[in-house]
Design an enzyme around this catalytic site. Structure first.
Site, PDB file in Angstrom:
ATOM      1  N   CYS A 398      -0.895  -1.156  -1.351  1.00 41.98           N
ATOM      2  CA  CYS A 398      -0.165  -0.033  -1.929  1.00 41.98           C
ATOM      3  C   CYS A 398       0.570   0.738  -0.824  1.00 41.98           C
ATOM      4  O   CYS A 398       1.589   0.269  -0.335  1.00 41.98           O
ATOM      5  CB  CYS A 398      -1.124   0.838  -2.737  1.00 41.98           C
ATOM      6  SG  CYS A 398      -0.261   1.737  -4.035  1.00 41.98           S
ATOM      7  N   HIS A 525      -3.555  -2.808  -6.264  1.00 45.78           N
ATOM      8  CA  HIS A 525      -4.832  -2.656  -5.553  1.00 45.78           C
ATOM      9  C   HIS A 525      -5.749  -3.819  -5.930  1.00 45.78           C
ATOM     10  O   HIS A 525      -6.483  -3.726  -6.920  1.00 45.78           O
ATOM     11  CB  HIS A 525      -5.519  -1.360  -5.983  1.00 45.78           C
ATOM     12  CG  HIS A 525      -4.856  -0.125  -5.473  1.00 45.78           C
ATOM     13  ND1 HIS A 525      -5.239   0.493  -4.309  1.00 45.78           N
ATOM     14  CD2 HIS A 525      -3.843   0.611  -5.973  1.00 45.78           C
ATOM     15  CE1 HIS A 525      -4.490   1.565  -4.102  1.00 45.78           C
ATOM     16  NE2 HIS A 525      -3.635   1.659  -5.101  1.00 45.78           N
ATOM     17  N   GLU A 527      -8.446  -4.679  -4.728  1.00 47.75           N
ATOM     18  CA  GLU A 527      -9.881  -4.397  -4.532  1.00 47.75           C
ATOM     19  C   GLU A 527     -10.609  -4.072  -5.837  1.00 47.75           C
ATOM     20  O   GLU A 527     -11.805  -4.328  -5.963  1.00 47.75           O
ATOM     21  CB  GLU A 527     -10.079  -3.243  -3.538  1.00 47.75           C
ATOM     22  CG  GLU A 527      -9.630  -1.850  -3.983  1.00 47.75           C
ATOM     23  CD  GLU A 527      -8.182  -1.536  -3.651  1.00 47.75           C
ATOM     24  OE1 GLU A 527      -7.377  -2.483  -3.546  1.00 47.75           O
ATOM     25  OE2 GLU A 527      -7.836  -0.342  -3.516  1.00 47.75           O
TER      26      GLU A 527
END
Ligand code: GLN
Length: 561
Positions: A398, A525, A527
């Protein structure tokens, strides 16, 4: 629907979230379908406006919900996909009641905490508990509800009252309360003290809730006579006093619960023994033990703004962990405050500056995570430049991707004033600009939030291969700014390739620098969707490249196998 309520006493930060997720894992291991709800008694409507410095990371869901990081734990532990409504806050409840009041739905009645707020809480819980979160149809068997805060907090009172009413209305067989508490050890004799737990159980009972199980946090295993005391004074059978002592890693917690027959106690309380399967935690055991036995590690430099509190990047840390374990490595994360890398810091705090650069130079890979505001941006740009020029594997997430675009435009295209309009509204050369999805003048939130498609523009790139060459991937977003579509041509000509774009082709989602071992940025993102045993491909690529195994891995996995 059966409910397991997890409350906390004595102090906050006992690991109630991990305990509640682990309870879910243990029940799931018995063949039950499990969903979860997190109650945060604060007034914020959601976690979107809360500082990561203070509250840890803002977790993002598929539906764009910005929620408490505990929901991340639930998603990772239970492998479910939750909705924004699975996180209840006082703000959300009051907002819904006040909207109803303004519509005149209360027909002239006085609107009160009891019954209107408490009814709204009960209805919310019952309707959200019925939403399937595991990809199957129909409601789950059990809903684990975690009540944030500590019993006795003023803010949580309406929730306690609503939960008391819920326990009464669903009936004995459908409600199980687990109270998480602390057993401190005091003095030279090292006695395990039960009094704080006794007090918090008494407080709970005064509010009309009786714990069926106690989950006692302690450094060392509980002694037999501590358990006896707890049982006698807290009115909980000895078999239902669980002990969560310190363990080498959090994956041991479900194993610890099972070894104390927690599943049996809970299933018995919920009258589910007859339908539950024998507990199967094989995969979980393997994961916990594998991790304990890993000896090699990989040094990862994490260059960010909120490095003081590691919870600020919890999902990034977990995603690194998942990727490392897949490579039989332990992550050794070196936190670098981005501002320490900046030239100004060389004069103001020379020691911190030297230490930050030394750490960066010693790292096997560099990660610049997401962030907001201009603090540390100069330092992040220096880190991206260092990684690009020295062939050090780099993952920019990001803001980290936007940083690499700014750096490339400045260093390679020679646009000295290249920037993001988040940090410099005046620059004529902004390569990252404000590109809201809706209307620019729209009063509400302008953030691009939640799951969006990234279409691969080519399969001849690292990220496509790491994802096993799909047409597209769905990943989660939380940003306002985008790479400026007008500069794509120039950037690509100079060698930076945008290999993933959104469905319109106007928003850049993944960038790569061919010829570099691993220089990858994603506007999304990755994650948030990483799971133990199913690491995020973007993180896996970083760790494989850091340990020079990426090429060999892609040669064997290239065909999606
Ligand atoms: N501040 C940047 C934006 O809004 C990046 C956001 C992020 O990293 N989550 O686009």
């Amino acid at each position: 629907m059966k409910f397991v309520l997890v409350t906390g006493g004595v102090v906050s930060g006992l690991g109630k979230g991990v305990t509640a997720s682990s309870v879910g894992v243990v029940l799931k291991a018995c063949g039950l379908r499990v969903t979860s709800i997190k109650i945060d008694p604060y007034l914020n409507t959601d976690a979107g406006t809360m500082s990561p410095f203070e509250h840890g990371e803002v977790f993002v869901l598929d539906d764009g919900g910005e929620v408490d990081l505990d929901l991340g734990n639930y998603e990772r532990f239970l492998d479910v996909t939750l909705t924004r409504d699975n996180n209840i806050t006082t703000g959300k409840i009051y907002q819904s009641v006040l909207e109803k009041e303004r519509r005149g739905n209360y027909l002239g009645k006085t609107v009160q905490v009891v019954p209107h707020i408490t009814d709204a809480i009960k209805n919310w819980i019952e309707s959200v508990a019925a939403i399937p979160v595991d990809g199957k149809e129909g409601p789950a068997d059990v809903c684990v509800i975690e009540l944030g805060g500590t019993v006795g907090d003023i803010e949580s009172m309406p929730f306690i009252e609503a939960l008391r009413q819920l326990s009464f209305s669903v009936g004995q067989d459908n409600f199980c309360l687990i109270h998480v508490s602390l057993i401190p050890v005091l003095g030279v004799v090292g006695e395990q003290k039960t009094k704080p737990t006794q007090h918090s159980v008494r407080e709970l009972r005064a509010l009309g809730l009786t714990p069926h199980l106690l989950a006692c946090r302690s450094a060392q295993p509980l002694l037999a006579n501590t358990k006896e005391k707890l049982s006698q004074f807290c009115h909980v059978p000895i078999a239902n006093i669980l002990n969560i002592h310190d363990v080498p890693n959090i994956w041991h917690i479900p194993l610890l619960l099972r070894s104390q027959n927690a599943h049996h106690s809970i299933l018995q309380q919920l009258n589910l023994l007859s339908i539950a399967a024998p507990s199967d935690l094989q995969a979980w055991t393997k994961m916990a033990e594998t991790y304990d036995n890993i000896t090699n590690s990989v040094r990862i430099a994490m260059v960010g703004k909120y490095v003081g509190l590691t919870d600020s990047y919890l999902s990034v840390v977990k995603a690194l962990l998942h990727a490392c374990i897949a490579c039989s490595l332990k992550p050794s994360i070196d936190w670098i405050a981005a501002s320490d890398l900046e030239d100004d810091s060389a004069n103001l705090t020379p020691e911190a500056h030297a230490a930050a650069w030394e750490t960066l130079r010693n790292a096997e890979c560099v990660l610049v995570p997401g962030g907001f505001g201009d603090r540390g941006v100069k330092g992040m740009i220096l880190a991206a430049k260092y990684a690009r020029e020295n062939n050090v594997p780099y993952l920019g997430i990001c803001l980290g991707m936007q940083i690499s675009v700014i750096e490339f435009a400045r260093s390679v295209l020679g646009l000295e004033r290249a920037n993001s309009s988040e940090f410099d509204t005046e620059s004529p050369d902004n390569v990252v600009i404000f590109m809201p999805e809706g209307s620019r003048t729209h009063m509400g939130s302008t953030m691009r939030l939640g799951s969006r498609k990234t279409i691969f523009q080519t399969h001849d790139c690292l990220s496509s291969k790491l994802y096993c060459n799909p047409k597209y991937v769905d990943e989660r977003h939380r940003h306002r700014y985008e790479v400026n579509p007008e500069v794509i041509g120039a950037l690509e000509e100079a060698g930076l390739k945008f290999v993933g774009k959104d469905e319109t082709g106007k928003r850049m989602e993944i960038l790569e620098l061919p010829g570099h071992p691993y220089y990858v940025g994603s506007q999304f993102h990755p994650e948030f969707k990483s799971r133990p045993g199913r690491p995020s491909p973007m993180f896996l690529g970083l760790i494989l490249a850091a340990t020079k195994q990426l090429e060999a891995y892609l040669n064997t996995h290239q065909n999606g196998s």
